[in-house]
Design a protein around this motif. Sequence first.
Motif, PDB file in Angstrom:
ATOM      1  N   PRO A  53       0.829  -1.210   0.000  1.00  0.00           N
ATOM      2  CA  PRO A  53       0.000   0.000   0.000  1.00  0.00           C
ATOM      3  C   PRO A  53       0.868   1.268   0.000  1.00  0.00           C
ATOM      4  CG  PRO A  53      -0.857  -1.582   1.576  1.00  0.00           C
ATOM      5  CD  PRO A  53       0.487  -2.100   1.119  1.00  0.00           C
ATOM      6  N   LEU A  54       0.464   2.233  -0.777  1.00  0.00           N
ATOM      7  CA  LEU A  54       1.171   3.507  -0.859  1.00  0.00           C
ATOM      8  C   LEU A  54       1.383   4.102   0.529  1.00  0.00           C
ATOM      9  CD1 LEU A  54       2.339   5.947  -2.387  1.00  0.00           C
ATOM     10  CD2 LEU A  54      -0.025   6.761  -2.675  1.00  0.00           C
ATOM     11  N   LEU A  55       0.413   3.993   1.407  1.00  0.00           N
ATOM     12  CA  LEU A  55       0.532   4.544   2.759  1.00  0.00           C
ATOM     13  C   LEU A  55       1.784   4.040   3.454  1.00  0.00           C
ATOM     14  CD1 LEU A  55      -0.640   6.159   5.153  1.00  0.00           C
ATOM     15  CD2 LEU A  55      -1.884   4.077   5.787  1.00  0.00           C
ATOM     16  N   TYR A  56       2.066   2.746   3.350  1.00  0.00           N
ATOM     17  CA  TYR A  56       3.227   2.170   4.025  1.00  0.00           C
ATOM     18  C   TYR A  56       4.531   2.701   3.435  1.00  0.00           C
ATOM     19  CZ  TYR A  56      -0.169  -1.165   5.919  1.00  0.00           C
ATOM     20  OH  TYR A  56      -1.242  -1.748   6.534  1.00  0.00           O
ATOM     21  N   VAL A  57       4.565   2.873   2.130  1.00  0.00           N
ATOM     22  CA  VAL A  57       5.762   3.415   1.482  1.00  0.00           C
ATOM     23  C   VAL A  57       5.979   4.855   1.932  1.00  0.00           C
ATOM     24  CG1 VAL A  57       6.815   4.043  -0.731  1.00  0.00           C
ATOM     25  CG2 VAL A  57       5.588   1.868  -0.495  1.00  0.00           C
ATOM     26  N   LEU A  58       4.914   5.656   1.946  1.00  0.00           N
ATOM     27  CA  LEU A  58       5.046   7.050   2.366  1.00  0.00           C
ATOM     28  C   LEU A  58       5.568   7.143   3.794  1.00  0.00           C
ATOM     29  CD1 LEU A  58       1.739   8.497   0.889  1.00  0.00           C
ATOM     30  CD2 LEU A  58       4.070   8.847   0.017  1.00  0.00           C
ATOM     31  N   ARG A  59       4.960   6.395   4.688  1.00  0.00           N
ATOM     32  CA  ARG A  59       5.313   6.487   6.103  1.00  0.00           C
ATOM     33  C   ARG A  59       6.628   5.775   6.431  1.00  0.00           C
ATOM     34  NH1 ARG A  59       1.713   8.473   9.557  1.00  0.00           N
ATOM     35  NH2 ARG A  59       2.513   7.207  11.262  1.00  0.00           N
ATOM     36  N   ASP A  60       6.786   4.555   5.970  1.00  0.00           N
ATOM     37  CA  ASP A  60       7.919   3.733   6.388  1.00  0.00           C
ATOM     38  C   ASP A  60       9.194   3.992   5.588  1.00  0.00           C
ATOM     39  OD1 ASP A  60       6.093   2.608   8.160  1.00  0.00           O
ATOM     40  OD2 ASP A  60       5.791   0.812   6.936  1.00  0.00           O
ATOM     41  N   ASP A  61       9.055   4.253   4.306  1.00  0.00           N
ATOM     42  CA  ASP A  61      10.233   4.419   3.460  1.00  0.00           C
ATOM     43  C   ASP A  61      10.608   5.876   3.220  1.00  0.00           C
ATOM     44  OD1 ASP A  61      10.684   1.598   2.927  1.00  0.00           O
ATOM     45  OD2 ASP A  61       8.851   1.679   1.727  1.00  0.00           O
ATOM     46  N   LEU A  62       9.619   6.762   3.164  1.00  0.00           N
ATOM     47  CA  LEU A  62       9.899   8.162   2.848  1.00  0.00           C
ATOM     48  C   LEU A  62       9.757   9.095   4.047  1.00  0.00           C
ATOM     49  CD1 LEU A  62       8.150   8.434  -0.646  1.00  0.00           C
ATOM     50  CD2 LEU A  62      10.466   7.656  -0.076  1.00  0.00           C
ATOM     51  N   ALA A  63       9.340   8.573   5.191  1.00  0.00           N
ATOM     52  CA  ALA A  63       9.165   9.361   6.424  1.00  0.00           C
ATOM     53  C   ALA A  63       8.194  10.527   6.227  1.00  0.00           C
ATOM     54  CB  ALA A  63      10.505   9.838   6.972  1.00  0.00           C
ATOM     55  N   LEU A  64       7.194  10.324   5.384  1.00  0.00           N
ATOM     56  CA  LEU A  64       6.119  11.301   5.200  1.00  0.00           C
ATOM     57  C   LEU A  64       4.943  10.795   6.039  1.00  0.00           C
ATOM     58  CD1 LEU A  64       6.501  11.850   1.361  1.00  0.00           C
ATOM     59  CD2 LEU A  64       7.156  13.429   3.194  1.00  0.00           C
ATOM     60  N   ASN A  65       4.824  11.319   7.242  1.00  0.00           N
ATOM     61  CA  ASN A  65       3.898  10.775   8.228  1.00  0.00           C
ATOM     62  C   ASN A  65       2.579  11.522   8.344  1.00  0.00           C
ATOM     63  OD1 ASN A  65       5.640   8.639   9.035  1.00  0.00           O
ATOM     64  ND2 ASN A  65       6.878  10.158  10.105  1.00  0.00           N
ATOM     65  N   GLY A  66       2.313  12.460   7.440  1.00  0.00           N
ATOM     66  CA  GLY A  66       1.045  13.195   7.497  1.00  0.00           C
ATOM     67  C   GLY A  66      -0.152  12.288   7.296  1.00  0.00           C
ATOM     68  N   ALA A  67      -0.104  11.447   6.290  1.00  0.00           N
ATOM     69  CA  ALA A  67      -1.196  10.495   6.057  1.00  0.00           C
ATOM     70  C   ALA A  67      -1.165   9.464   7.177  1.00  0.00           C
ATOM     71  CB  ALA A  67      -1.031   9.815   4.698  1.00  0.00           C
ATOM     72  N   LYS A  68      -2.319   9.209   7.742  1.00  0.00           N
ATOM     73  CA  LYS A  68      -2.416   8.309   8.899  1.00  0.00           C
ATOM     74  C   LYS A  68      -3.078   6.992   8.519  1.00  0.00           C
ATOM     75  CE  LYS A  68      -1.088  11.505  11.854  1.00  0.00           C
ATOM     76  NZ  LYS A  68       0.083  12.078  11.259  1.00  0.00           N
ATOM     77  N   PHE A  69      -2.732   5.937   9.263  1.00  0.00           N
ATOM     78  CA  PHE A  69      -3.461   4.681   9.147  1.00  0.00           C
ATOM     79  C   PHE A  69      -4.677   4.816  10.052  1.00  0.00           C
ATOM     80  CE2 PHE A  69      -4.796   0.506  10.382  1.00  0.00           C
ATOM     81  CZ  PHE A  69      -4.762  -0.198   9.196  1.00  0.00           C
ATOM     82  N   GLY A  70      -5.849   4.694   9.461  1.00  0.00           N
ATOM     83  CA  GLY A  70      -7.080   4.770  10.242  1.00  0.00           C
ATOM     84  C   GLY A  70      -7.746   3.419  10.300  1.00  0.00           C
ATOM     85  N   CYS A  71      -8.387   3.059   9.215  1.00  0.00           N
ATOM     86  CA  CYS A  71      -9.153   1.811   9.190  1.00  0.00           C
ATOM     87  C   CYS A  71      -8.510   0.739   8.312  1.00  0.00           C
ATOM     88  CB  CYS A  71     -10.572   2.088   8.691  1.00  0.00           C
ATOM     89  SG  CYS A  71     -10.632   2.652   6.966  1.00  0.00           S
ATOM     90  N   GLY A  72      -7.697   1.131   7.355  1.00  0.00           N
ATOM     91  CA  GLY A  72      -7.100   0.184   6.433  1.00  0.00           C
ATOM     92  C   GLY A  72      -8.071  -0.355   5.397  1.00  0.00           C
ATOM     93  N   LEU A  73      -9.282   0.202   5.366  1.00  0.00           N
ATOM     94  CA  LEU A  73     -10.332  -0.276   4.466  1.00  0.00           C
ATOM     95  C   LEU A  73     -10.843   0.802   3.511  1.00  0.00           C
ATOM     96  CD1 LEU A  73     -12.395  -2.167   7.187  1.00  0.00           C
ATOM     97  CD2 LEU A  73     -10.855  -3.184   5.493  1.00  0.00           C
ATOM     98  N   GLY A  74     -10.256   1.987   3.539  1.00  0.00           N
ATOM     99  CA  GLY A  74     -10.724   3.075   2.689  1.00  0.00           C
ATOM    100  C   GLY A  74     -12.067   3.616   3.118  1.00  0.00           C
ATOM    101  N   GLN A  75     -12.361   3.527   4.409  1.00  0.00           N
ATOM    102  CA  GLN A  75     -13.664   3.985   4.897  1.00  0.00           C
ATOM    103  C   GLN A  75     -13.589   5.223   5.778  1.00  0.00           C
ATOM    104  OE1 GLN A  75     -15.337   0.531   6.800  1.00  0.00           O
ATOM    105  NE2 GLN A  75     -15.841  -0.419   4.857  1.00  0.00           N
ATOM    106  N   CYS A  76     -12.368   5.662   6.169  1.00  0.00           N
ATOM    107  CA  CYS A  76     -12.291   6.804   7.084  1.00  0.00           C
ATOM    108  C   CYS A  76     -11.634   8.025   6.458  1.00  0.00           C
ATOM    109  CB  CYS A  76     -11.583   6.413   8.377  1.00  0.00           C
ATOM    110  SG  CYS A  76      -9.791   6.222   8.239  1.00  0.00           S
ATOM    111  N   GLY A  77     -10.679   7.836   5.555  1.00  0.00           N
ATOM    112  CA  GLY A  77     -10.040   8.947   4.870  1.00  0.00           C
ATOM    113  C   GLY A  77      -8.816   9.527   5.555  1.00  0.00           C
ATOM    114  N   ALA A  78      -8.406   8.990   6.701  1.00  0.00           N
ATOM    115  CA  ALA A  78      -7.234   9.518   7.391  1.00  0.00           C
ATOM    116  C   ALA A  78      -5.968   9.392   6.541  1.00  0.00           C
ATOM    117  CB  ALA A  78      -7.036   8.813   8.731  1.00  0.00           C
ATOM    118  N   CYS A  79      -5.962   8.479   5.592  1.00  0.00           N
ATOM    119  CA  CYS A  79      -4.795   8.207   4.744  1.00  0.00           C
ATOM    120  C   CYS A  79      -4.842   8.954   3.407  1.00  0.00           C
ATOM    121  CB  CYS A  79      -4.705   6.711   4.469  1.00  0.00           C
ATOM    122  SG  CYS A  79      -6.064   6.111   3.428  1.00  0.00           S
TER     123      CYS A  79
END
Length: 162
Positions: A22-48
Amino acid sequence: MSKMKLRANGREHDIDVAPDTPLLYVLRDDLALNGAKFGCGLGQCGACTVMVGTEAAFSCLLPVGQIGDRPVTTVEGLGSAEHPGPVQRAFLEEQAAQCGYCIAGMIMRAQALLASNPSPDEATIRQHMAVNLCRCGTHMRILRAVRRAARDMKGGKPGGHA
Protein backbone atom coordinates in the motif's frame (compact mmCIF):
# COMPACT_ATOMS: atom_id res chain seq x y z
CA MET A 1 10.64 -6.71 -4.03
CA SER A 2 10.81 -4.47 -7.03
CA LYS A 3 12.83 -1.35 -7.71
CA MET A 4 10.73 1.56 -8.88
CA LYS A 5 10.57 5.33 -8.80
CA LEU A 6 7.97 7.32 -6.92
CA ARG A 7 7.53 11.07 -7.26
CA ALA A 8 6.28 12.44 -3.95
CA ASN A 9 5.93 16.13 -3.13
CA GLY A 10 7.99 17.12 -6.14
CA ARG A 11 10.92 14.81 -5.39
CA GLU A 12 11.74 11.55 -7.12
CA HIS A 13 12.50 8.64 -4.82
CA ASP A 14 14.00 5.24 -5.60
CA ILE A 15 12.11 2.60 -3.66
CA ASP A 16 12.51 -1.16 -3.43
CA VAL A 17 9.19 -2.65 -2.33
CA ALA A 18 6.69 -5.23 -3.48
CA PRO A 19 4.36 -3.64 -6.07
CA ASP A 20 1.31 -4.59 -4.00
CA THR A 21 2.56 -2.66 -0.94
CA PRO A 22 0.00 0.00 0.00
CA LEU A 23 1.17 3.51 -0.86
CA LEU A 24 0.53 4.54 2.76
CA TYR A 25 3.23 2.17 4.02
CA VAL A 26 5.76 3.41 1.48
CA LEU A 27 5.05 7.05 2.37
CA ARG A 28 5.31 6.49 6.10
CA ASP A 29 7.92 3.73 6.39
CA ASP A 30 10.23 4.42 3.46
CA LEU A 31 9.90 8.16 2.85
CA ALA A 32 9.16 9.36 6.42
CA LEU A 33 6.12 11.30 5.20
CA ASN A 34 3.90 10.77 8.23
CA GLY A 35 1.05 13.20 7.50
CA ALA A 36 -1.20 10.50 6.06
CA LYS A 37 -2.42 8.31 8.90
CA PHE A 38 -3.46 4.68 9.15
CA GLY A 39 -7.08 4.77 10.24
CA CYS A 40 -9.15 1.81 9.19
CA GLY A 41 -7.10 0.18 6.43
CA LEU A 42 -10.33 -0.28 4.47
CA GLY A 43 -10.72 3.07 2.69
CA GLN A 44 -13.66 3.99 4.90
CA CYS A 45 -12.29 6.80 7.08
CA GLY A 46 -10.04 8.95 4.87
CA ALA A 47 -7.23 9.52 7.39
CA CYS A 48 -4.80 8.21 4.74
CA THR A 49 -5.99 10.51 1.92
CA VAL A 50 -3.30 11.86 -0.41
CA MET A 51 -3.44 13.19 -3.94
CA VAL A 52 -2.33 10.99 -6.81
CA GLY A 53 -2.14 13.23 -9.82
CA THR A 54 -5.02 15.61 -9.20
CA GLU A 55 -7.31 13.10 -7.51
CA ALA A 56 -7.80 12.35 -3.82
CA ALA A 57 -6.93 8.72 -3.09
CA PHE A 58 -7.02 6.40 -0.10
CA SER A 59 -3.35 5.51 0.22
CA CYS A 60 -4.14 2.51 2.44
CA LEU A 61 -5.85 0.79 -0.50
CA LEU A 62 -3.69 1.89 -3.42
CA PRO A 63 -0.81 -0.46 -4.29
CA VAL A 64 2.33 1.53 -5.00
CA GLY A 65 2.79 -0.48 -8.21
CA GLN A 66 -0.34 1.16 -9.63
CA ILE A 67 0.96 4.73 -9.21
CA GLY A 68 3.08 4.70 -12.35
CA ASP A 69 4.29 8.15 -13.36
CA ARG A 70 1.58 10.03 -11.51
CA PRO A 71 2.89 12.40 -8.84
CA VAL A 72 1.87 11.87 -5.23
CA THR A 73 1.20 14.84 -2.95
CA THR A 74 0.91 14.55 0.80
CA VAL A 75 0.02 17.25 3.31
CA GLU A 76 3.76 17.87 3.77
CA GLY A 77 3.92 18.91 0.11
CA LEU A 78 1.38 21.73 0.53
CA GLY A 79 3.38 23.89 2.92
CA SER A 80 5.09 23.99 6.29
CA ALA A 81 4.26 25.18 9.79
CA GLU A 82 6.09 28.42 8.98
CA HIS A 83 4.55 28.81 5.52
CA PRO A 84 1.27 26.87 5.29
CA GLY A 85 -0.44 26.53 1.94
CA PRO A 86 -3.82 28.20 1.43
CA VAL A 87 -5.87 25.16 2.41
CA GLN A 88 -3.69 24.46 5.44
CA ARG A 89 -3.97 28.12 6.50
CA ALA A 90 -7.76 28.05 6.19
CA PHE A 91 -7.94 24.95 8.39
CA LEU A 92 -5.75 26.70 10.98
CA GLU A 93 -7.77 29.93 10.86
CA GLU A 94 -11.07 28.08 11.25
CA GLN A 95 -9.62 25.87 14.02
CA ALA A 96 -10.89 22.86 12.10
CA ALA A 97 -8.76 20.34 14.00
CA GLN A 98 -9.57 18.94 17.39
CA CYS A 99 -7.57 15.75 17.90
CA GLY A 100 -5.95 16.27 14.48
CA TYR A 101 -5.94 12.65 13.35
CA CYS A 102 -8.21 13.18 10.33
CA ILE A 103 -7.03 16.65 9.37
CA ALA A 104 -4.23 15.77 6.93
CA GLY A 105 -6.68 13.61 4.99
CA MET A 106 -9.35 16.32 5.15
CA ILE A 107 -6.88 18.92 3.89
CA MET A 108 -5.82 16.68 1.00
CA ARG A 109 -9.43 15.95 0.03
CA ALA A 110 -10.19 19.70 0.12
CA GLN A 111 -7.05 20.45 -1.92
CA ALA A 112 -8.15 17.97 -4.60
CA LEU A 113 -11.63 19.49 -4.72
CA LEU A 114 -10.37 23.06 -5.04
CA ALA A 115 -7.80 22.06 -7.67
CA SER A 116 -10.59 20.73 -9.87
CA ASN A 117 -13.34 23.16 -8.84
CA PRO A 118 -12.11 26.48 -7.43
CA SER A 119 -15.66 27.71 -6.74
CA PRO A 120 -17.62 24.76 -5.36
CA ASP A 121 -21.10 25.32 -4.00
CA GLU A 122 -22.10 24.11 -0.54
CA ALA A 123 -23.63 20.86 -1.80
CA THR A 124 -20.49 20.02 -3.78
CA ILE A 125 -18.25 20.69 -0.79
CA ARG A 126 -20.39 18.53 1.49
CA GLN A 127 -20.58 15.69 -1.03
CA HIS A 128 -16.86 15.73 -1.75
CA MET A 129 -15.81 15.88 1.91
CA ALA A 130 -18.38 13.33 3.15
CA VAL A 131 -16.14 10.33 2.50
CA ASN A 132 -13.62 11.50 5.12
CA LEU A 133 -14.66 11.01 8.72
CA CYS A 134 -14.00 13.13 11.80
CA ARG A 135 -14.82 11.43 15.07
CA CYS A 136 -14.38 14.67 17.05
CA GLY A 137 -17.30 16.29 15.26
CA THR A 138 -15.55 19.34 13.79
CA HIS A 139 -17.38 18.92 10.49
CA MET A 140 -18.86 22.43 10.52
CA ARG A 141 -15.43 23.99 11.07
CA ILE A 142 -13.98 21.77 8.33
CA LEU A 143 -16.69 22.94 5.91
CA ARG A 144 -15.99 26.58 6.88
CA ALA A 145 -12.29 25.97 6.25
CA VAL A 146 -12.96 24.61 2.76
CA ARG A 147 -15.19 27.61 1.96
CA ARG A 148 -12.51 29.97 3.32
CA ALA A 149 -9.77 28.30 1.29
CA ALA A 150 -11.86 28.58 -1.87
CA ARG A 151 -12.55 32.25 -1.18
CA ASP A 152 -8.92 33.02 -0.29
CA MET A 153 -7.48 31.19 -3.27
CA LYS A 154 -9.95 32.84 -5.64
CA GLY A 155 -9.39 36.29 -4.17
CA GLY A 156 -5.64 36.14 -4.41
CA LYS A 157 -5.03 36.64 -0.69
CA PRO A 158 -1.54 35.86 0.66
CA GLY A 159 -0.58 32.32 -0.27
CA GLY A 160 -3.55 31.99 -2.63
CA HIS A 161 -3.71 32.18 -6.38
CA ALA A 162 -4.82 35.35 -8.13
